[in-house]
Scaffold this motif. Structure first.
Motif, PDB file in Angstrom:
ATOM      1  N   VAL A 207      20.061 -13.871 -15.587  1.00  0.00           N
ATOM      2  CA  VAL A 207      21.128 -14.842 -15.804  1.00  0.00           C
ATOM      3  C   VAL A 207      21.989 -14.882 -14.551  1.00  0.00           C
ATOM      4  O   VAL A 207      22.356 -13.833 -14.006  1.00  0.00           O
ATOM      5  N   TYR A 208      22.309 -16.114 -14.116  1.00  0.00           N
ATOM      6  CA  TYR A 208      23.128 -16.327 -12.918  1.00  0.00           C
ATOM      7  C   TYR A 208      24.266 -17.277 -13.250  1.00  0.00           C
ATOM      8  O   TYR A 208      24.102 -18.199 -14.041  1.00  0.00           O
ATOM      9  N   GLN A 209      25.401 -17.053 -12.612  1.00  0.00           N
ATOM     10  CA  GLN A 209      26.484 -18.020 -12.695  1.00  0.00           C
ATOM     11  C   GLN A 209      26.216 -19.063 -11.626  1.00  0.00           C
ATOM     12  O   GLN A 209      26.035 -18.729 -10.455  1.00  0.00           O
ATOM     13  N   GLY A 210      26.134 -20.330 -12.028  1.00  0.00           N
ATOM     14  CA  GLY A 210      25.836 -21.421 -11.108  1.00  0.00           C
ATOM     15  C   GLY A 210      24.546 -22.112 -11.478  1.00  0.00           C
ATOM     16  O   GLY A 210      23.821 -21.675 -12.372  1.00  0.00           O
ATOM     17  N   VAL A 211      24.265 -23.213 -10.795  1.00  0.00           N
ATOM     18  CA  VAL A 211      23.046 -23.983 -11.025  1.00  0.00           C
ATOM     19  C   VAL A 211      22.126 -23.799  -9.829  1.00  0.00           C
ATOM     20  O   VAL A 211      22.541 -23.968  -8.686  1.00  0.00           O
ATOM     21  N   VAL A 212      20.883 -23.465 -10.093  1.00  0.00           N
ATOM     22  CA  VAL A 212      19.897 -23.293  -9.027  1.00  0.00           C
ATOM     23  C   VAL A 212      19.537 -24.667  -8.478  1.00  0.00           C
ATOM     24  O   VAL A 212      19.110 -25.550  -9.219  1.00  0.00           O
ATOM     25  N   GLU A 213      19.715 -24.830  -7.187  1.00  0.00           N
ATOM     26  CA  GLU A 213      19.344 -26.067  -6.499  1.00  0.00           C
ATOM     27  C   GLU A 213      18.009 -25.849  -5.800  1.00  0.00           C
ATOM     28  O   GLU A 213      17.690 -24.726  -5.406  1.00  0.00           O
ATOM     29  N   PRO A 214      17.230 -26.909  -5.623  1.00  0.00           N
ATOM     30  CA  PRO A 214      15.898 -26.755  -5.024  1.00  0.00           C
ATOM     31  C   PRO A 214      15.886 -26.029  -3.681  1.00  0.00           C
ATOM     32  O   PRO A 214      15.046 -25.162  -3.469  1.00  0.00           O
ATOM     33  N   LEU A 215      16.804 -26.349  -2.785  1.00  0.00           N
ATOM     34  CA  LEU A 215      16.787 -25.708  -1.464  1.00  0.00           C
ATOM     35  C   LEU A 215      17.136 -24.226  -1.534  1.00  0.00           C
ATOM     36  O   LEU A 215      16.757 -23.456  -0.656  1.00  0.00           O
ATOM     37  N   GLU A 216      17.853 -23.804  -2.594  1.00  0.00           N
ATOM     38  CA  GLU A 216      18.186 -22.386  -2.736  1.00  0.00           C
ATOM     39  C   GLU A 216      16.946 -21.547  -3.034  1.00  0.00           C
ATOM     40  O   GLU A 216      16.969 -20.329  -2.864  1.00  0.00           O
ATOM     41  N   LEU A 217      15.887 -22.185  -3.484  1.00  0.00           N
ATOM     42  CA  LEU A 217      14.646 -21.456  -3.710  1.00  0.00           C
ATOM     43  C   LEU A 217      13.927 -21.182  -2.393  1.00  0.00           C
ATOM     44  O   LEU A 217      13.102 -20.278  -2.316  1.00  0.00           O
ATOM     45  N   LEU A 218      14.222 -21.973  -1.383  1.00  0.00           N
ATOM     46  CA  LEU A 218      13.594 -21.774  -0.078  1.00  0.00           C
ATOM     47  C   LEU A 218      14.450 -20.913   0.835  1.00  0.00           C
ATOM     48  O   LEU A 218      13.952 -20.015   1.499  1.00  0.00           O
ATOM     49  N   ILE A 219      15.742 -21.207   0.887  1.00  0.00           N
ATOM     50  CA  ILE A 219      16.642 -20.499   1.801  1.00  0.00           C
ATOM     51  C   ILE A 219      17.839 -20.054   0.997  1.00  0.00           C
ATOM     52  O   ILE A 219      18.588 -20.905   0.526  1.00  0.00           O
ATOM     53  N   PRO A 220      18.135 -18.832   0.759  1.00  0.00           N
ATOM     54  CA  PRO A 220      17.470 -17.621   1.195  1.00  0.00           C
ATOM     55  C   PRO A 220      16.328 -17.196   0.299  1.00  0.00           C
ATOM     56  O   PRO A 220      15.648 -16.229   0.577  1.00  0.00           O
ATOM     57  N   GLY A 221      16.112 -17.883  -0.806  1.00  0.00           N
ATOM     58  CA  GLY A 221      15.004 -17.544  -1.690  1.00  0.00           C
ATOM     59  C   GLY A 221      15.464 -16.888  -2.973  1.00  0.00           C
ATOM     60  O   GLY A 221      16.508 -16.248  -3.038  1.00  0.00           O
ATOM     61  N   PHE A 222      14.678 -17.062  -4.023  1.00  0.00           N
ATOM     62  CA  PHE A 222      14.968 -16.532  -5.344  1.00  0.00           C
ATOM     63  C   PHE A 222      14.984 -15.004  -5.344  1.00  0.00           C
ATOM     64  O   PHE A 222      14.145 -14.366  -4.716  1.00  0.00           O
ATOM     65  N   ALA A 223      15.937 -14.427  -6.046  1.00  0.00           N
ATOM     66  CA  ALA A 223      16.011 -12.980  -6.252  1.00  0.00           C
ATOM     67  C   ALA A 223      16.200 -12.739  -7.740  1.00  0.00           C
ATOM     68  O   ALA A 223      17.151 -13.255  -8.324  1.00  0.00           O
ATOM     69  N   ASN A 224      15.316 -11.968  -8.363  1.00  0.00           N
ATOM     70  CA  ASN A 224      15.425 -11.750  -9.808  1.00  0.00           C
ATOM     71  C   ASN A 224      16.474 -10.719 -10.180  1.00  0.00           C
ATOM     72  O   ASN A 224      16.799 -10.556 -11.341  1.00  0.00           O
ATOM     73  N   ASP A 225      17.016 -10.015  -9.195  1.00  0.00           N
ATOM     74  CA  ASP A 225      17.974  -8.948  -9.496  1.00  0.00           C
ATOM     75  C   ASP A 225      19.203  -8.962  -8.591  1.00  0.00           C
ATOM     76  O   ASP A 225      19.847  -7.945  -8.403  1.00  0.00           O
ATOM     77  N   GLY A 226      19.532 -10.128  -8.042  1.00  0.00           N
ATOM     78  CA  GLY A 226      20.702 -10.211  -7.182  1.00  0.00           C
ATOM     79  C   GLY A 226      21.088 -11.656  -6.914  1.00  0.00           C
ATOM     80  O   GLY A 226      20.401 -12.587  -7.334  1.00  0.00           O
ATOM     81  N   ASP A 227      22.201 -11.815  -6.217  1.00  0.00           N
ATOM     82  CA  ASP A 227      22.681 -13.146  -5.872  1.00  0.00           C
ATOM     83  C   ASP A 227      21.694 -13.849  -4.949  1.00  0.00           C
ATOM     84  O   ASP A 227      21.004 -13.203  -4.155  1.00  0.00           O
ATOM     85  N   PHE A 228      21.615 -15.150  -5.037  1.00  0.00           N
ATOM     86  CA  PHE A 228      20.882 -15.953  -4.063  1.00  0.00           C
ATOM     87  C   PHE A 228      21.492 -17.344  -4.045  1.00  0.00           C
ATOM     88  O   PHE A 228      21.950 -17.848  -5.067  1.00  0.00           O
ATOM     89  N   GLY A 229      21.529 -17.948  -2.843  1.00  0.00           N
ATOM     90  CA  GLY A 229      22.195 -19.241  -2.702  1.00  0.00           C
ATOM     91  C   GLY A 229      23.631 -19.114  -3.162  1.00  0.00           C
ATOM     92  O   GLY A 229      24.330 -18.162  -2.815  1.00  0.00           O
ATOM     93  N   ASP A 230      24.083 -20.074  -3.958  1.00  0.00           N
ATOM     94  CA  ASP A 230      25.439 -20.044  -4.521  1.00  0.00           C
ATOM     95  C   ASP A 230      25.473 -19.409  -5.905  1.00  0.00           C
ATOM     96  O   ASP A 230      26.472 -19.485  -6.599  1.00  0.00           O
ATOM     97  N   ASN A 231      24.383 -18.797  -6.324  1.00  0.00           N
ATOM     98  CA  ASN A 231      24.257 -18.257  -7.678  1.00  0.00           C
ATOM     99  C   ASN A 231      24.583 -16.771  -7.702  1.00  0.00           C
ATOM    100  O   ASN A 231      24.020 -16.000  -6.934  1.00  0.00           O
TER     101      ASN A 231
END
Length: 185
Positions: free
Chosen positions: A84-108
């Protein structure tokens, strides 16, 4: 000529649709309920970055600060992980810096997640949402398989935190004192 080539390349990049981004959100689970989903990778939740919503599904949820969130994911095909993340996953956040299942990524901002090594009947129970707003639930396979898709069922429950009994007791005491004061005057 170089300027024209650069301009043409920039227009091509902007105009070309990203097929991997055609579906990055699986749906909205605000209010809770039972939902079904399918992922196309057996291990994208724990391995290399998923690049769209078919390898790892992303579900949105609107919640209030203090709400209790419970998620249970079940499948007869594969073990699943959920975060669970606070925020909405945007498509570019999956590329840069990339999805993390156990930590912050993008603005999430990471709120909670299951371990990265699997457990039968994957679940997150009674997670307190820290802020009001939109959250994203990520669901993905954390196993090994050769199928083209893996189905799962997800039960989501959102419950507001009840006011403690002491608040109700204090409120009734204040009302009683106000009533006594009126009588005395």
């Amino acid at each position: 000529m170089k300027t024209i080539m650069r301009l043409a390349a920039a227009l091509l990049i902007v105009a070309a649709p990203f097929p991997a981004f055609s579906q990055h959100l699986s749906g909205d689970v605000t209010g809770g309920g039972s939902f079904s989903g399918t992922v196309t990778s057996a291990g994208a939740w724990v391995q290399a970055n998923p690049v769209d919503g078919t390898e790892v599904n992303f579900w949105t949820l609107t919640g209030n600060a203090g709400d209790l969130l419970s998620i249970i994911v079940s499948s007869s095909q594969l073990e699943f992980g959920v975060s669970v993340y606070q925020g909405v996953v945007e498509p570019l956040e999956l590329l840069i810096p990339g999805f993390a299942n156990d930590g912050d990524f993008g603005d999430n901002v990471f709120v909670a997640g299951t371990p990265s090594f699997g457990a039968a009947g994957t679940s997150l129970l009674n997670i307190t949402l820290p802020f009001a707003g939109i959250y994203t639930i990520a669901v993905g396979g954390e196993g090994f398989g050769f199928e083209s898709s893996y189905a799962y069922n997800m039960d989501v429950a959102v419950a507001p935190v009840p006011l403690p009994a002491a608040v109700w007791l204090l409120g009734s005491a204040l009302l009683g004192m106000g009533a006594l004061r009126r009588r005395a005057v």
